[in-house]
Design an enzyme around this catalytic site. Sequence first.
Site, PDB file in Angstrom:
ATOM      1  N   THR A  50       0.844  -1.196   0.000  1.00 28.03           N
ATOM      2  CA  THR A  50       0.000   0.000   0.000  1.00 28.03           C
ATOM      3  C   THR A  50       0.881   1.249   0.000  1.00 28.03           C
ATOM      4  OG1 THR A  50      -0.117   0.071   2.430  1.00 28.03           O
ATOM      5  CG2 THR A  50      -1.869  -1.136   1.303  1.00 28.03           C
ATOM      6  N   TYR A 234       2.670  15.602  16.152  1.00 26.14           N
ATOM      7  CA  TYR A 234       3.357  14.741  15.188  1.00 26.14           C
ATOM      8  C   TYR A 234       4.880  14.864  15.317  1.00 26.14           C
ATOM      9  CZ  TYR A 234       4.069  11.818  11.145  1.00 26.14           C
ATOM     10  OH  TYR A 234       4.463  10.773  10.345  1.00 26.14           O
TER      11      TYR A 234
END
Length: 396
Positions: A50, A234
């Site tokens: 993916t 993040y």
Amino acid sequence: MIIEPRMRGFICLTSHPKGCEQSIKNQIAYVKSKGPINGPKKVLVIGASTGFGLASRITSAFGSDAATIGVFFEKPPTEGRTASPGWYNSAAFEKIATESGLYAKSINGDAFSNEIKKQTLELIKADLGQIDLVIYSLASPVRQHPVTGVLHRSVLKPIGATFTNKTVDFHSGIVSEISIAPATDEDISNTVAVMGGEDWSMWIEELKAANLLAPGATTVAYSYIGPSLTEAVYRKGTIGRAKDHLEATAFDITKSLADINGKAYVSVNKALVTQASSAIPVIPLYISLLYKIMKEEGIHEGCIEQIQRLFKERLYTGNAVPTDEKGRIRVDDLEMRADVQEKIAKLWLESTTETLPELGDLAGYKEDFLHLFGFDFEGVDYTAESNELVAIPSIV
């Protein structure tokens, strides 16, 4: 069976084999449309089913006519139950690559394990001899350490203080405020163990020890930096610590490959819709605004556009690979343009449940999310019966 998307929170529980095949065909067509790349010829992609890993495999094969081995951990289908999308992606890739006269074999299993490393090395030795490009693109949330046996779980948390900001439920379009408690030291170390560079380094060490890396071999891992809007949760959070470790590992690997003139790079890529990013608070809202602006500017890219550009304009130009002051390749350059980030910062303040449909590209976000699972592609009849029992030829 008739296959429809079935959602549970940020996960789609079904995937469509024909839709996944269409996705592969679209990506191959894009790579071919951009012309040949004087790139790698024998490629190992770790995390190949993916996202950026899959795009790397497609670009290698259909941009450079490369033989590819893909390693991934995907769920095969059973009667009445679909496989994970990466399984169908890989089945379609192998089928089309083989029909095109390209070598393509895959290994399905835990890439963190010694067993899968050994199996992969044996396949390379038997079929390809040596590898000239190793792509490392694993995105697992869990890693069982092959030496200690400890099961590490990564977490997405800020470090030092609670993080509070806006987010959006991309299914409903509701914008709300969310708070995330700070990480513990154990959270940080576990996340680094899963998402840092240790396993990448282990792969390269074993490949080199077995004399399976060609002279001048390159290895690339993928990272993300992002804007100040998301950095607390993040880049300055637990995942950021892991990415720091991954980026530092590139320098260590390059030193270890000096005798074969090999190089390791980290490529910093653009924010995209993935299963992982959809579950990260704040990120879906940021991506929705980012997509709207980048599409209006004509500079929007998905996975395949990013990776094709990485190969053709960064890695395989015939010149030295351009990097930033920290040695990283930057293909997030369009996302991080000052004018783009200034517009996002302004729209962020204005974003509410009522205004987001106009300010952002929530429809584009939802479409990309469905595409991950093979849904919502033109040219696919989703009302027709589909055979869920698709095999990957090289996996016995």
